[in-house]
Scaffold this active site. Structure first.
Site, short mmCIF file in Angstrom:
data_model
loop_
_atom_site.label_atom_id
_atom_site.label_comp_id
_atom_site.label_asym_id
_atom_site.label_seq_id
_atom_site.Cartn_x
_atom_site.Cartn_y
_atom_site.Cartn_z
N ASP A 135 39.24 39.17 50.96
CA ASP A 135 39.39 37.72 50.85
C ASP A 135 37.98 37.14 50.76
O ASP A 135 37.20 37.24 51.72
CB ASP A 135 40.11 37.18 52.09
CG ASP A 135 40.25 35.66 52.08
OD1 ASP A 135 39.58 35.01 51.25
OD2 ASP A 135 41.02 35.14 52.89
N TYR A 184 39.75 21.01 42.38
CA TYR A 184 39.32 22.14 41.54
C TYR A 184 38.03 21.78 40.79
O TYR A 184 37.06 22.55 40.78
CB TYR A 184 40.44 22.48 40.55
CG TYR A 184 40.16 23.68 39.67
CD1 TYR A 184 40.14 24.96 40.20
CD2 TYR A 184 39.92 23.52 38.31
CE1 TYR A 184 39.88 26.07 39.39
CE2 TYR A 184 39.67 24.61 37.49
CZ TYR A 184 39.66 25.88 38.03
OH TYR A 184 39.40 26.98 37.22
N1 LIG Z 1 42.45 30.79 33.13
C1 LIG Z 1 41.73 29.74 32.80
O1 LIG Z 1 42.09 28.97 31.89
C2 LIG Z 1 40.45 29.46 33.54
C3 LIG Z 1 39.63 28.43 33.04
C4 LIG Z 1 38.44 28.16 33.69
C5 LIG Z 1 38.05 28.90 34.80
N2 LIG Z 1 38.86 29.88 35.27
C6 LIG Z 1 38.41 30.61 36.46
O2 LIG Z 1 38.45 32.00 36.20
C7 LIG Z 1 38.55 32.71 37.44
C8 LIG Z 1 39.62 33.77 37.31
O3 LIG Z 1 40.88 33.13 37.19
P1 LIG Z 1 42.04 33.64 36.22
O4 LIG Z 1 42.27 32.59 35.23
O5 LIG Z 1 41.76 35.01 35.78
O6 LIG Z 1 43.28 33.56 37.21
P2 LIG Z 1 44.11 34.70 37.97
O7 LIG Z 1 44.98 33.97 38.92
O8 LIG Z 1 44.71 35.62 36.99
O9 LIG Z 1 42.98 35.51 38.75
C9 LIG Z 1 42.38 35.06 39.94
C10 LIG Z 1 42.28 36.24 40.88
O10 LIG Z 1 41.61 35.81 42.07
C11 LIG Z 1 42.28 36.37 43.18
N3 LIG Z 1 42.04 35.58 44.39
C12 LIG Z 1 42.56 34.39 44.72
N4 LIG Z 1 42.14 34.02 45.94
C13 LIG Z 1 41.33 35.01 46.39
C14 LIG Z 1 40.59 35.22 47.57
N5 LIG Z 1 40.61 34.32 48.57
N6 LIG Z 1 39.86 36.35 47.70
C15 LIG Z 1 39.86 37.27 46.70
N7 LIG Z 1 40.55 37.14 45.56
C16 LIG Z 1 41.27 36.01 45.41
C17 LIG Z 1 43.75 36.36 42.78
O11 LIG Z 1 44.51 37.26 43.58
C18 LIG Z 1 43.67 36.75 41.32
O12 LIG Z 1 43.76 38.14 41.14
C19 LIG Z 1 38.82 31.65 38.50
O13 LIG Z 1 37.63 31.37 39.21
C20 LIG Z 1 39.27 30.46 37.69
O14 LIG Z 1 39.05 29.25 38.36
C21 LIG Z 1 40.05 30.17 34.67
#
Ligand SMILES: NC(=O)c1ccc[n+]([C@@H]2O[C@H](COP(=O)([O-])OP(=O)(O)OC[C@H]3O[C@@H](n4cnc5c(N)ncnc54)[C@H](O)[C@@H]3O)[C@@H](O)[C@H]2O)c1
Length: 257
Positions: A62, A154
């Protein structure tokens, strides 16, 4: 092949989406990857990488826990003996109108997205400095560059990641420790996180329709689009870049068409 050969990389949030794709690409290009996540399915991702000949291991983690960061970095010092690449990717999206958001929700958003990145950098720097070099990549968002209704917590968290990144970059440069730090700002990327942004929506959420409307390149992004940017910033190919914000959004923040 081999663009990060011999390097040791830690990727948080690597069980899913962008983190998973980044871990897979870094391993494919020769890095030994430590994947961490709160979701145990990170173990399957690591097993998949090993099956394709890459080096990977998974640790439950975490990112908001300082104690867990300390023990994971100590484990890397003991097992791999060095850390060259840190990808602070784990993140959540807490959605809600400002007057309805609870302080608890706000603090949870900051604990994962901001404290998690701070703790990652704080605990990893001493080990990275032992090799006199390294690359830190923080995943921010286009939401860290501009505001959005329903996403104030966010956006605030991602704006903090953007400026923390620049502060890390300058502090490391002042210390001449060879460590670079950059942020990536993804646009609309197909991952499970969108289920959090539109909680309980009555209408099925259509990222394709939204992308067709808002993205000049007229398509949503895929995790690999971001993983390729991670690879570039993690590798020595970007050795003259630090404190930079790399926007990967199909032109969304540049202008409307
Ligand atoms: N998908 C998009 O459109 C998008 C756009 C901009 C930024 N992001 C950023 O990209 C990053 C990855 O997100 P994603 O889109 O792949 O989503 P996702 O939900 O597929 O992946 C996020 C991962 O983070 C893990 N996670 C959540 N809380 C956690 C914690 N406390 N400790 C450890 N792991 C934790 C989740 O279990 C998950 O596997 C994030 O920081 C998100 O804000 C995503």
């Amino acid at each position: 092949m081999g663009r990060v050969a011999g390097k040791v990389a830690l990727v948080t949030g690597a069980a899913s989406g962008i983190g998973r794709a980044s871990a897979e690409v870094l391993a494919r290009e020769g890095a030994s990857v430590i994947l961490t996540d709160v979701q145990a399915m990170g173990e399957d991702v690591a097993a998949g990488i090993r099956k394709s000949g890459g080096k990977a291991r998974f640790v439950a983690h975490d990112v908001s826990s300082e104690g867990e960061w300390t023990s994971i970095v100590a484990g890397i010092a003991k097992t791999e003996g060095r850390l060259d690449i840190l990808v602070n990717n784990a993140g959540i999206a807490v959605a809600g109108l400002i007057h309805e958001l609870t302080l608890e929700q706000w603090r949870h958003q900051m604990a994962v997205n901001v404290d998690g990145v701070f703790l990652g950098v704080k605990t990893s720097l001493p080990l990275m400095r032992k090799n006199r070099g390294g690359s830190i990549v923080n995943i921010s968002s286009v939401a860290g560059l501009r505001g959005a209704a329903n996403l104030s917590a966010y956006c605030t968290s991602k704006g903090a990641v953007r400026l923390f990144t620049k502060s890390v970059a300058i502090e490391c440069a002042v210390m001449q420790d060879g460590i670079r730090c950059n942020s990536i700002h993804p646009g609309l990327i197909e991952t499970p996180i969108w289920g959090q942004v539109v909680p309980g929506a009555n209408e099925p959420f259509d990222l394709d329709a939204m992308s067709a409307l808002r993205v000049p390149l007229r398509r949503k992004g895929m995790p690999a689009d971001i993983a390729n940017a991670v690879l570039f910033l993690a590798s020595d190919e970007s050795s003259y870049m630090t404190g930079e914000e790399m926007v990967v959004d199909g032109g969304m923040t540049v202008g409307s068409t």
